[in-house]
Design an enzyme around this catalytic site. Structure first.
Site, mmCIF file in Angstrom:
data_model
loop_
_atom_site.group_PDB
_atom_site.id
_atom_site.type_symbol
_atom_site.label_atom_id
_atom_site.label_comp_id
_atom_site.label_asym_id
_atom_site.label_seq_id
_atom_site.Cartn_x
_atom_site.Cartn_y
_atom_site.Cartn_z
ATOM 1 N NE ARG A 1 -2.170 7.890 -4.289
ATOM 2 C CZ ARG A 1 -2.691 9.071 -4.623
ATOM 3 N NH1 ARG A 1 -1.964 10.168 -4.567
ATOM 4 N NH2 ARG A 1 -3.946 9.164 -5.018
ATOM 5 N N GLY B 1 0.798 -1.223 0.000
ATOM 6 C CA GLY B 1 0.000 0.000 0.000
ATOM 7 C C GLY B 1 0.827 1.267 0.000
ATOM 8 C CG ASP C 1 0.712 11.467 1.656
ATOM 9 O OD1 ASP C 1 0.257 10.431 1.138
ATOM 10 O OD2 ASP C 1 0.447 11.819 2.817
ATOM 11 C CD GLU D 1 -2.350 0.831 6.646
ATOM 12 O OE1 GLU D 1 -2.997 0.976 7.694
ATOM 13 O OE2 GLU D 1 -2.414 -0.184 5.929
ATOM 14 C CG MET D 2 -6.751 4.966 5.443
ATOM 15 S SD MET D 2 -7.830 5.947 4.392
ATOM 16 C CE MET D 2 -9.309 5.993 5.385
ATOM 17 C CD GLU D 3 -6.439 0.209 3.344
ATOM 18 O OE1 GLU D 3 -5.222 0.490 3.517
ATOM 19 O OE2 GLU D 3 -7.218 0.969 2.757
HETATM 20 O O1 LIG Z 1 -2.654 2.983 -1.654
HETATM 21 P P1 LIG Z 1 -3.559 2.113 -0.817
HETATM 22 O O2 LIG Z 1 -3.110 0.710 -0.783
HETATM 23 O O3 LIG Z 1 -5.023 2.249 -1.180
HETATM 24 O O4 LIG Z 1 -3.401 2.672 0.696
HETATM 25 C C1 LIG Z 1 -3.662 3.977 1.162
HETATM 26 O O5 LIG Z 1 -4.300 4.834 0.221
HETATM 27 C C2 LIG Z 1 -5.703 4.986 0.502
HETATM 28 C C3 LIG Z 1 -5.983 6.423 0.836
HETATM 29 O O6 LIG Z 1 -5.629 7.260 -0.215
HETATM 30 C C4 LIG Z 1 -5.990 4.071 1.686
HETATM 31 O O7 LIG Z 1 -6.446 2.835 1.204
HETATM 32 C C5 LIG Z 1 -4.631 3.969 2.336
HETATM 33 O O8 LIG Z 1 -4.426 2.852 3.155
HETATM 34 O O1 LIG Z 2 -4.151 6.754 4.381
HETATM 35 C C1 LIG Z 2 -3.292 7.437 3.854
HETATM 36 C C2 LIG Z 2 -2.510 6.963 2.763
HETATM 37 C C3 LIG Z 2 -1.556 7.760 2.218
HETATM 38 N N1 LIG Z 2 -1.374 8.977 2.725
HETATM 39 C C4 LIG Z 2 -2.102 9.453 3.763
HETATM 40 O O2 LIG Z 2 -1.890 10.590 4.196
HETATM 41 N N2 LIG Z 2 -3.038 8.666 4.301
#
Ligand SMILES: O=P(O)(O)O[C@H]1O[C@H](CO)[C@@H](O)[C@H]1O
Ligand SMILES: O=c1cc[nH]c(=O)[nH]1
Length: 232
Positions: free
Chosen positions: A217, A89, A204, A179-181
Site C-alpha cells: 500500500r 489513496g 482489498d 475509503e475514508m476521506e
Molecule cells: O491509504 P489511504 O490513503 O490512507 O486510504 C485508506 O486507508 C486508510 C484505512 O486503512 C484510510 O485512510 C482509507 O481512506
Molecule cells: O477505508 C478503507 C480503505 C481500504 N480498505 C478498506 O476496506 N477500507
C-alpha cells in the site's frame, strides 16, 4: 507555519497530492519528484515540494479519516494558497468486477458520517470531483492501457464496523469502493472554490476478502501516482 503544517508561506506548490499515509508521501517525493525538499514533519505527517516534468508539485500526507484530511486541506487552501488537491489513496472494493490493484476514480463520494448533515442543517449535499481533472485522469489511465472504474465511492467514518454486512447496502446502489476521506475533500473544495479529485487503488476486497500488505500500500501503487502527477 499553520497550526498543523510547519512550512513557511511559498514553500508549498499550488498543486498538492494527498495520500493518507505519510510514508506514501515520502515514497512519491523520493521516487517521482526532482529536488524534493521536506517542508513538514509536524506529527510525522510528511510534506514535500519538488518538481515533476518541470512543474512544481507538493505531496502532503492527510492522515486517516474525514477530520484529519479536513484539517490539512483547510490549512493548505487557506494558509498556503493551494488550488488543486489530488488524493491518492487505497480503498476496499464493494463490487465483484472491481479487483485488487484496479484503479478507481471518485466521481462522487457518499458518506455515513454526519459532518455534512450538520453543516447543511439536516439536508444532503452531493460532493463531486472536479470534472476537468476527472476527464484528464480517465484519459491518462486509458493511455497507460488501464480501464479505470469511475463512479460513486463511500467515505466511511468507520473502519471496523459492528455490522459486517453494512457495506452491502452501498454495494446494491452501485457504490464501487470504500475509503475514508474524499467526501470531506470534495466538500472543502466546493466551499473554497478550488479543484479536487480522488484517484484510488484497490487494496482489498470486501467481496473476496483478498488484501494487500502495508508495504504494497505504501510503495506499489505507482500507476495511481503517475495518473495523479499527470493531471497535476
Ligand atoms: O491509504 P489511504 O490513503 O490512507 O486510504 C485508506 O486507508 C486508510 C484505512 O486503512 C484510510 O485512510 C482509507 O481512506
Ligand atoms: O477505508 C478503507 C480503505 C481500504 N480498505 C478498506 O476496506 N477500507
Amino acid at each position: 507555519m499553520s497550526v498543523h503544517i510547519g512550512a513557511q508561506k511559498g514553500e508549498i506548490a499550488e498543486t498538492v497530492l494527498m495520500p493518507g499515509d505519510p510514508l506514501r508521501a515520502k515514497f512519491i517525493a523520493e521516487n517521482f519528484l526532482e529536488d524534493a525538499v521536506c517542508y513538514n514533519e509536524v506529527r510525522g505527517m510528511y510534506g514535500y515540494t519538488g518538481t515533476y516534468k518541470g512543474k512544481r508539485i507538493s505531496v502532503q500526507g492527510s492522515g486517516m479519516g474525514l477530520p484529519s484530511i479536513s484539517i490539512y486541506g483547510h490549512e493548505l487552501i487557506n494558509e498556503y494558497g493551494v488550488k488543486k488537491l489530488i488524493r491518492v489513496g487505497s480503498c476496499g472494493s464493494f463490487q465483484p468486477h472491481v479487483k485488487v490493484r484496479d484503479i478507481v476514480i471518485a466521481q462522487a463520494a457518499s458518506t455515513n458520517a454526519s459532518v455534512n448533515r450538520n453543516r447543511f442543517k439536516g439536508m444532503d449535499f452531493a460532493p463531486v470531483g472536479d470534472f476537468d481533472m476527472l476527464m484528464g485522469a480517465v484519459a491518462k489511465a486509458m493511455d497507460m492501457g488501464i480501464n479505470p472504474h469511475v463512479g460513486n465511492i463511500l467515505s466511511s467514518d468507520i473502519f471496523y464496523d459492528d455490522d459486517p454486512n453494512a457495506w452491502k447496502l452501498w454495494a446494491e446502489y452501485g457504490v464501487l469502493a470504500v475509503e475514508m476521506e474524499t467526501t470531506a475533500l470534495y466538500t472543502l473544495a466546493a466551499k473554497f472554490g478550488v479543484k479536487a479529485l480522488t484517484v484510488l487503488t484497490v487494496s482489498d476486497s470486501l467481496v473476496t476478502h483478498e488484501a494487500l500488505p502495508a508495504e504494497d500500500r505504501e510503495k506499489t501503487f505507482t500507476q495511481m501516482m503517475e495518473i495523479a502527477l499527470d493531471i497535476a
